[in-house]
Design a protein around this motif. Sequence first.
Motif, short mmCIF file in Angstrom:
data_model
loop_
_atom_site.label_atom_id
_atom_site.label_comp_id
_atom_site.label_asym_id
_atom_site.label_seq_id
_atom_site.Cartn_x
_atom_site.Cartn_y
_atom_site.Cartn_z
N SER A 156 0.83 -1.21 0.00
CA SER A 156 0.00 0.00 0.00
C SER A 156 0.86 1.26 0.00
O SER A 156 0.55 2.23 -0.69
CB SER A 156 -0.91 0.02 1.23
N ASP A 157 1.95 1.24 0.77
CA ASP A 157 2.87 2.38 0.79
C ASP A 157 3.49 2.59 -0.59
O ASP A 157 3.60 3.72 -1.07
CB ASP A 157 3.98 2.16 1.81
N ALA A 158 3.90 1.50 -1.22
CA ALA A 158 4.52 1.59 -2.53
C ALA A 158 3.55 2.16 -3.56
O ALA A 158 3.92 3.02 -4.36
CB ALA A 158 5.02 0.22 -2.98
N ILE A 159 2.31 1.72 -3.52
CA ILE A 159 1.30 2.22 -4.46
C ILE A 159 1.03 3.70 -4.21
O ILE A 159 0.98 4.50 -5.14
CB ILE A 159 0.01 1.39 -4.37
N LEU A 160 0.86 4.07 -2.94
CA LEU A 160 0.60 5.47 -2.62
C LEU A 160 1.75 6.36 -3.09
O LEU A 160 1.52 7.41 -3.70
CB LEU A 160 0.39 5.64 -1.11
N CYS A 161 2.98 5.96 -2.84
CA CYS A 161 4.13 6.76 -3.26
C CYS A 161 4.20 6.87 -4.78
O CYS A 161 4.53 7.93 -5.32
CB CYS A 161 5.42 6.17 -2.71
N THR A 162 3.88 5.80 -5.47
CA THR A 162 3.88 5.81 -6.93
C THR A 162 2.84 6.80 -7.45
O THR A 162 3.12 7.63 -8.32
CB THR A 162 3.60 4.41 -7.50
N VAL A 163 1.63 6.74 -6.90
CA VAL A 163 0.55 7.63 -7.34
C VAL A 163 0.89 9.08 -7.04
O VAL A 163 0.72 9.97 -7.89
CB VAL A 163 -0.79 7.23 -6.69
N LEU A 164 1.39 9.36 -5.83
CA LEU A 164 1.75 10.74 -5.48
C LEU A 164 2.87 11.26 -6.38
O LEU A 164 2.84 12.41 -6.82
CB LEU A 164 2.14 10.83 -4.01
N GLY A 165 3.86 10.42 -6.64
CA GLY A 165 4.97 10.82 -7.52
C GLY A 165 4.50 11.09 -8.94
O GLY A 165 4.89 12.08 -9.56
N GLN A 166 3.65 10.21 -9.47
CA GLN A 166 3.14 10.41 -10.82
C GLN A 166 2.31 11.69 -10.90
O GLN A 166 2.41 12.45 -11.87
CB GLN A 166 2.30 9.21 -11.26
N ALA B 48 2.64 14.34 -9.05
CA ALA B 48 3.54 15.48 -8.96
C ALA B 48 4.16 15.77 -10.33
O ALA B 48 4.27 16.93 -10.73
CB ALA B 48 4.63 15.21 -7.93
N VAL B 49 4.54 14.74 -11.04
CA VAL B 49 5.11 14.92 -12.38
C VAL B 49 4.06 15.48 -13.34
O VAL B 49 4.33 16.40 -14.11
CB VAL B 49 5.70 13.59 -12.91
N HIS B 50 2.84 14.96 -13.27
CA HIS B 50 1.77 15.47 -14.13
C HIS B 50 1.51 16.96 -13.84
O HIS B 50 1.31 17.75 -14.76
CB HIS B 50 0.48 14.68 -13.93
#
Length: 129
Positions: A62-72, A74-76
């Motif tokens: 869940s942490d990995a998914i959340l970090c991935t979504v937040l990072g993506q 931020a880039v968008h």
Amino acid sequence: MCFQEYLQKSNATDASGNMVLSDIGVHLQQKIKSHFREINVHSDVKYIDPTYMLRAVRANASDAILCTVLGQNAVHGAFAGFSGITTGICNTHNVYLPIPEVIKTPRLVDPNSRMWHRCLTSTGQPDFC
């Protein structure tokens, strides 16, 4: 040597031109040790770099998914031309939040709240209250 002089004793800069600062942890450790020597307390002061203690438990899926979504997100946001924002989740929606609004007032955690105790339980941290 004062705090400012310690931080700026090196005139080195990084690739962006920002001043490279000295490690404040080592400076604080030396100051604390000398303070306790002056008041005749013979205890060994240990300094633990807090960057190594960011989490008490391993990251899970869940942490990995959340970090991935937040990072993506931020880039968008950056590609969309936004600046001065951070990303977050509000009512199950991914949102851009203006940083000045986020930091305008301090956030307080009630150490007796149910959510705080859930956090302590999930991370395995002791309850010092």
